[in-house]
Design an enzyme around this catalytic site. Structure first.
Site, PDB file in Angstrom:
ATOM      1  N   LYS A 183       0.034  14.628   1.572  1.00 59.63           N
ATOM      2  CA  LYS A 183      -1.267  14.910   0.962  1.00 59.63           C
ATOM      3  C   LYS A 183      -1.456  16.408   0.698  1.00 59.63           C
ATOM      4  O   LYS A 183      -2.353  16.830   0.001  1.00 59.63           O
ATOM      5  CB  LYS A 183      -2.394  14.376   1.833  1.00 59.63           C
ATOM      6  CG  LYS A 183      -2.451  12.829   1.875  1.00 59.63           C
ATOM      7  CD  LYS A 183      -3.582  12.337   2.763  1.00 59.63           C
ATOM      8  CE  LYS A 183      -3.643  10.828   2.907  1.00 59.63           C
ATOM      9  NZ  LYS A 183      -4.349  10.162   1.778  1.00 59.63           N
ATOM     10  N   THR A 228      -8.565   6.520  -2.762  1.00 58.74           N
ATOM     11  CA  THR A 228      -9.892   5.991  -3.103  1.00 58.74           C
ATOM     12  C   THR A 228     -10.937   7.085  -2.941  1.00 58.74           C
ATOM     13  O   THR A 228     -11.998   7.021  -3.550  1.00 58.74           O
ATOM     14  CB  THR A 228     -10.274   4.788  -2.215  1.00 58.74           C
ATOM     15  OG1 THR A 228     -10.024   5.133  -0.849  1.00 58.74           O
ATOM     16  CG2 THR A 228      -9.501   3.549  -2.604  1.00 58.74           C
ATOM     17  N   LYS A 261      -9.574  13.877   3.883  1.00 54.29           N
ATOM     18  CA  LYS A 261      -8.677  12.724   3.925  1.00 54.29           C
ATOM     19  C   LYS A 261      -7.825  12.886   5.168  1.00 54.29           C
ATOM     20  O   LYS A 261      -7.842  13.938   5.785  1.00 54.29           O
ATOM     21  CB  LYS A 261      -7.801  12.662   2.672  1.00 54.29           C
ATOM     22  CG  LYS A 261      -7.124  14.001   2.340  1.00 54.29           C
ATOM     23  CD  LYS A 261      -6.280  13.932   1.081  1.00 54.29           C
ATOM     24  CE  LYS A 261      -7.067  13.942  -0.212  1.00 54.29           C
ATOM     25  NZ  LYS A 261      -7.049  12.666  -0.906  1.00 54.29           N
ATOM     26  N   ARG A 262      -7.052  11.873   5.542  1.00 56.36           N
ATOM     27  CA  ARG A 262      -6.186  12.029   6.695  1.00 56.36           C
ATOM     28  C   ARG A 262      -5.213  13.186   6.492  1.00 56.36           C
ATOM     29  O   ARG A 262      -4.852  13.502   5.359  1.00 56.36           O
ATOM     30  CB  ARG A 262      -5.383  10.740   6.939  1.00 56.36           C
ATOM     31  CG  ARG A 262      -6.257   9.597   7.382  1.00 56.36           C
ATOM     32  CD  ARG A 262      -5.621   8.811   8.498  1.00 56.36           C
ATOM     33  NE  ARG A 262      -5.844   9.461   9.751  1.00 56.36           N
ATOM     34  CZ  ARG A 262      -5.175   9.175  10.883  1.00 56.36           C
ATOM     35  NH1 ARG A 262      -4.230   8.268  10.897  1.00 56.36           N
ATOM     36  NH2 ARG A 262      -5.462   9.795  11.989  1.00 56.36           N
ATOM     37  N   LYS A 289     -14.581   8.124  -5.146  1.00 56.09           N
ATOM     38  CA  LYS A 289     -15.909   8.417  -4.592  1.00 56.09           C
ATOM     39  C   LYS A 289     -16.440   9.740  -5.141  1.00 56.09           C
ATOM     40  O   LYS A 289     -17.612   9.872  -5.489  1.00 56.09           O
ATOM     41  CB  LYS A 289     -15.851   8.492  -3.063  1.00 56.09           C
ATOM     42  CG  LYS A 289     -15.348   7.223  -2.390  1.00 56.09           C
ATOM     43  CD  LYS A 289     -15.026   7.479  -0.902  1.00 56.09           C
ATOM     44  CE  LYS A 289     -14.199   6.364  -0.318  1.00 56.09           C
ATOM     45  NZ  LYS A 289     -13.604   6.729   0.989  1.00 56.09           N
ATOM     46  N   HIS A 317       0.791  -1.236   0.000  1.00 56.21           N
ATOM     47  CA  HIS A 317       0.000   0.000   0.000  1.00 56.21           C
ATOM     48  C   HIS A 317       0.813   1.271   0.000  1.00 56.21           C
ATOM     49  O   HIS A 317       0.242   2.364   0.010  1.00 56.21           O
ATOM     50  CB  HIS A 317      -0.916   0.043   1.221  1.00 56.21           C
ATOM     51  CG  HIS A 317      -2.148  -0.790   1.065  1.00 56.21           C
ATOM     52  ND1 HIS A 317      -3.309  -0.283   0.526  1.00 56.21           N
ATOM     53  CD2 HIS A 317      -2.393  -2.083   1.351  1.00 56.21           C
ATOM     54  CE1 HIS A 317      -4.224  -1.237   0.508  1.00 56.21           C
ATOM     55  NE2 HIS A 317      -3.697  -2.349   0.995  1.00 56.21           N
TER      56      HIS A 317
HETATM   57  C1  LIG Z   1     -12.324   6.877   1.384  1.00 57.72           C
HETATM   58  C2  LIG Z   1     -11.939   7.341   2.721  1.00 57.72           C
HETATM   59  C3  LIG Z   1     -10.614   7.670   2.999  1.00 57.72           C
HETATM   60  C4  LIG Z   1      -9.522   7.614   1.954  1.00 57.72           C
HETATM   61  O1  LIG Z   1      -9.423   8.885   1.354  1.00 57.72           O
HETATM   62  P1  LIG Z   1      -8.156   9.269   0.444  1.00 57.72           P
HETATM   63  O2  LIG Z   1      -8.536  10.595  -0.116  1.00 57.72           O
HETATM   64  O3  LIG Z   1      -8.051   8.220  -0.621  1.00 57.72           O
HETATM   65  O4  LIG Z   1      -6.987   9.334   1.330  1.00 57.72           O
HETATM   66  C5  LIG Z   1     -10.289   8.117   4.269  1.00 57.72           C
HETATM   67  N1  LIG Z   1     -11.223   8.220   5.229  1.00 57.72           N
HETATM   68  C6  LIG Z   1     -12.513   7.929   4.995  1.00 57.72           C
HETATM   69  C7  LIG Z   1     -13.505   8.073   6.094  1.00 57.72           C
HETATM   70  C8  LIG Z   1     -12.918   7.469   3.743  1.00 57.72           C
HETATM   71  O5  LIG Z   1     -14.196   7.155   3.525  1.00 57.72           O
END
Ligand SMILES: *Cc1c(COP(=O)(O)O)cnc(C)c1O
Length: 800
Positions: free
Chosen positions: A540, A642, A534-535, A646, A346
């Protein structure tokens, strides 16, 4: 299931009465939620038993997906939807004065993960069940999931998460299937029939008790299982200090580690990893044994997948079982093991590659350590035959070196398949980070681009858009997401695009009213919703986003007539509690928000919102309301992402770097329908290798950049003192490791382009339509089919 609304009402009211012993009128919403949940679980129990029975007897391969995280979110709405009874329940409940949505909101997210890696595992479970594949999750039942985040005075404050306080209606404790896991102690050698054998003595035993959760496929009869292990004291502890033993034991499944990039060198974390692996393997083998006498055919009927290296001890643990318990010779055991296990990588961030110091590992897991040493010695001997005399080369590839065990190397050597999670990530693995291994095992490496379940992230999260899609192309897309492609024909359909715009508007209003209710902040729903959730992590680059907002503020201050489409910048992010830099960024976002939102002139044009406690259920509200999806990681750093998928699926346009799956999103939609900018991953990696980047050059030669960087420390934000020095230094003193300043130069104009693009509504919604239409590829149904065919050799098992 339920035949009619009337029947449902009857059963529901009975259930409620039985559970709480009071009149319906006196029950609380939370009690109603628990009653409904309980009812649903009971309704599927027959199908669950049927599935288990079928899997036990069908003589077909099963996959077990081992993951230290499963970020499930809420279950009720999704389960009702997958059972095909959500509409019936909603109407029936409405008739007795209950709002289903309100009940659903009572459910506390199961937050047993940090971010993308854990959410991927959850999406995979949905796709496995929906595709009738015999695939099960194995994880840990953390008593406290990822911390709850509060923002106090602009700072992140962490509170322990409490998802189990009111019980979990979805789980079933299976005390009869508890297994023992051993730590510490010593290894004793002995002779048996002239063979040297080993046993683990003087160990401390922890009991692992499984809690099973049903994973319901979408409108199929399959109900798979997610098995989460709880750590408990063994019934008759021989320990001297029983209380201490009990405390230490329960600690193993107490907390999820709030960090998905690097591990603190904590014994507890290693204990968790071995606990997951040993308990899962024991139960996998117990159930295999009921059908097949002989472990020599294990790999024909069982595939074990490890989600990143956290469960990599599955490799030595399986070897231990085969060699020590089954007396299978090493070479044969090794063949069985490698044919059974497969591994997903990952990350290539070097600080995130797990390495365990021998002095920690060896006393905790003495027999496992011996086996890892043996694997290492045999592997190094093979390397010696190939790279005779090349000590450096062999040392680079060894599993144990300089007193640390390299878990990624163990994973590669001990599995038959190693996959990356997006094309570019796999290429970087093959040709850079893991090149030595790729040269040795070229056939083991493959790509499986991540996906998300379109049922949760579109059908469930965005009913307004789902209805529009189904009205336009029928409902086949729900089980065959590639069907979304047919929306392409609507890209120039005026009426469709107007409806799409209305859906987006509606979702923006829903989000705006939630933000208003929670914070009192009024946001303009005609503004562009520009979202980065995102985190929080340096790579990022939330910082790049913030500096751009500061730049816009400066431009508008300089010229109040500066032509710009109104924007609302929305952030959501948790920072790992020990990650000081990330926490400073949160403080900076909130400080900028304060300044921008309270400026009488600027706040009519710009708004900045930090939504606290970002998690799955909040994501389901934010993503459908988004116009612009911000995916701006330093190229080469985000393995896939991911979140990007979405957003695309919900009609947002991506503004991103050429990183991870952004590249494949761009390839799918065409470059006119995505906004990309910035350094490429080759450029970034070449800078790292050869040097040549000087952030101060960008600072000195660009006034707007100099201005925002100076504002971090020059009193521009009142009363912040030295608050942001750490950030300032990261940019100028430490030469801006993530190329924020260089990419800011490209980010400013591309954001202008986005603003102009949004002004041309018809064109914007044409792009939006095309994004949705190309998003089917990014369904985890496609990903899981690729894993099933290409890695696991898994085929459908239909349950009656
Ligand atoms: C999809 C998702 C992530 C991943 O987000 P990235 O932008 O790909 O880092 C992190 N936290 C939650 C709650 C998510 O649903």
């Amino acid at each position: 299931m339920f035949q009619s609304k009337e029947q449902f009402k009857l059963i529901f009211l009975q259930k409620l009465q039985m559970m709480y012993g009071k009149r319906f009128e006196d029950t609380t919403v939370s009690e109603q939620y628990h009653a409904l949940g309980q009812l649903v679980r009971e309704q599927i129990s027959a199908q669950w038993i049927e599935t288990n029975e079928k899997h036990r007897t069908c003589k077909r391969k099963q996959v077990y997906y081992l993951s230290i995280e499963f970020l499930l979110g809420r279950m009720l709405g999704n389960n009702l939807l997958n059972l095909g009874i959500r509409d019936l329940c909603e109407e029936a409940l409405r008739e007795i004065g209950i709002s289903l949505v309100e009940l659903e909101e009572c459910e506390i997210d199961a937050g047993l993960g940090n971010g993308g890696l854990g959410r991927l595992a959850a999406c995979f479970l949905d796709s496995l069940a929906s595709l009738n594949l015999p695939g099960h999750g194995c994880g840990i039942r953390y008593k406290h999931g990822l911390f709850d985040q509060k923002i106090v005075n602009g700072y992140q404050v962490e509170l322990p998460e409490q998802w189990l306080t009111h019980g979990n209606v979805w789980e079933v404790r299976r005390a009869d299937e508890a297994v023992d896991v051993k730590f510490w102690g010593e290894v004793e050698a002995y002779r048996e029939n002239d063979h040297l054998k080993f046993r683990h003595i003087g160990a401390e035993t922890i009991t692992a008790v499984p809690y099973d959760m049903p994973i319901i496929g979408y409108k199929t009869s399959t109900v798979n299982t997610l098995r989460l292990w709880n750590a408990e004291a063994a019934p008759y502890p021989t320990h001297k200090n029983v209380l201490q033993y009990k405390r230490e034991t329960e600690a193993v499944s107490e907390f999820l580690y709030p960090d998905d990039t690097n591990d603190e060198g904590k014994i507890l974390r290693l204990k968790q990893q071995y606990f997951l692996v040993a308990a899962s393997l024991r139960s996998i083998i117990n159930s295999y044994r009921k059908q097949y006498p002989d472990l020599s055919t294990l790999y024909q009927y069982v595939a074990i997948h490890i989600n990143d290296t956290h469960p990599v001890l599955a490799i030595p643990e399986l070897m231990r079982i085969l060699v020590d318990e089954e007396s299978i010779p090493w070479d044969e055991a090794w063949e069985i093991t490698t044919k059974t296990i497969s591994y997903t990588n990952h990350t290539t961030l070097s600080e995130a590659l797990e390495r365990w110091p021998v002095p920690i590992f060896k006393p905790l897991l003495p027999r496992i350590f011996m086996i890892v040493e043996e694997i290492n010695e045999r592997f190094c001997r093979e390397l010696w035959d190939i790279y005779t005399g090349e000590w450096d080369h062999i040392e680079r590839m060894a599993l144990i070196s300089h007193g640390v065990i390299r878990m990624a190397h163990l994973a590669i050597v001990g599995s038959h398949s190693i996959n990356g999670v997006a094309k570019i990530h796999t290429e970087i693995l093959k040709h850079r980070e893991m090149n030595d291994f790729y040269v040795l095992f070229p056939n083991r490496f493959n790509n499986k681009t991540n996906g998300i379940t379109h049922r949760r992230w579109l059908l469930k999260a965005n009913p307004q858009l789902s209805t529009l899609i189904t009205d336009s192309i029928g409902e086949k897309w729900i089980t065959e997401p590639e069907e979304l492609r047919r929306l392409e024909h609507f890209a120039d359909n005026y009426s469709f695009k107007e409806q799409l715009m209305n859906v987006k508007q509606k979702r923006k209003e829903i989000l705006a009213s939630r933000i208003y209710n929670q914070t009192g902040l009024k946001i303009d729903t005609q503004s562009i919703f520009d979202v980065q959730v995102k985190r929080l992590h340096a790579y990022k680059r939330q910082l790049l986003n913030v500096l751009h907002i500061m730049h816009l503020y400066n431009k508008l201050k300089e010229n109040p007539n500066y032509d710009i489409h109104p924007r609302t910048f929305i952030f959501g992010a948790k920072a790992s509690p020990g990650y000081h830099y990330a926490k400073k960024i949160i403080k900076l976002i909130n400080t900028v928000a304060d300044k921008v939102n309270h400026d009488p002139v600027i706040s009519n044009i710009l708004k900045v919102v930090f939504i606290e406690n970002y998690r799955v259920s909040i994501a389901e509200e934010i993503i459908p309301a988004t116009d612009v999806s911000i995916q701006i990681s330093t190229a080469s750093k985000e393995a896939s992402g991911t979140g990007n998928m979405k957003f695309m699926m919900n009609g947002a346009l991506t503004l991103g770097t050429l990183d991870g799956a952004n590249i494949e999103i761009g390839d799918a939609v065409g470059k006119e329908n995505i906004y990309t900018f910035g350094l490429t991953s080759d450029e970034v990696l070449n800078y790292y290798e050869n040097g040549g980047y000087r952030s101060t050059d960008y600072y000195h030669h660009n006034k707007p950049i100099q201005m925002v960087v100076d504002q971090l420390v020059n009193g521009f934000f009142p009363k912040t003192g030295t608050e942001f020095e750490l950030i300032y230094d990261s940019l100028l003193v430490q030469n801006d490791e993530f190329f924020v300043l260089k990419d800011l130069l490209a980010y400013i104009p591309i954001q202008q382009e986005v603003g102009r693009g949004y002004g041309k509504k018809s064109d914007w919604y044409r792009k939006s339509t095309l994004n949705i239409s190309k998003s089917g590829y990014f369904s985890s149904d496609r990903t899981i089919k690729e894993y099933a065919d290409g890695i696991w050799g898994l085929s459908k098992v239909l349950v009656k």
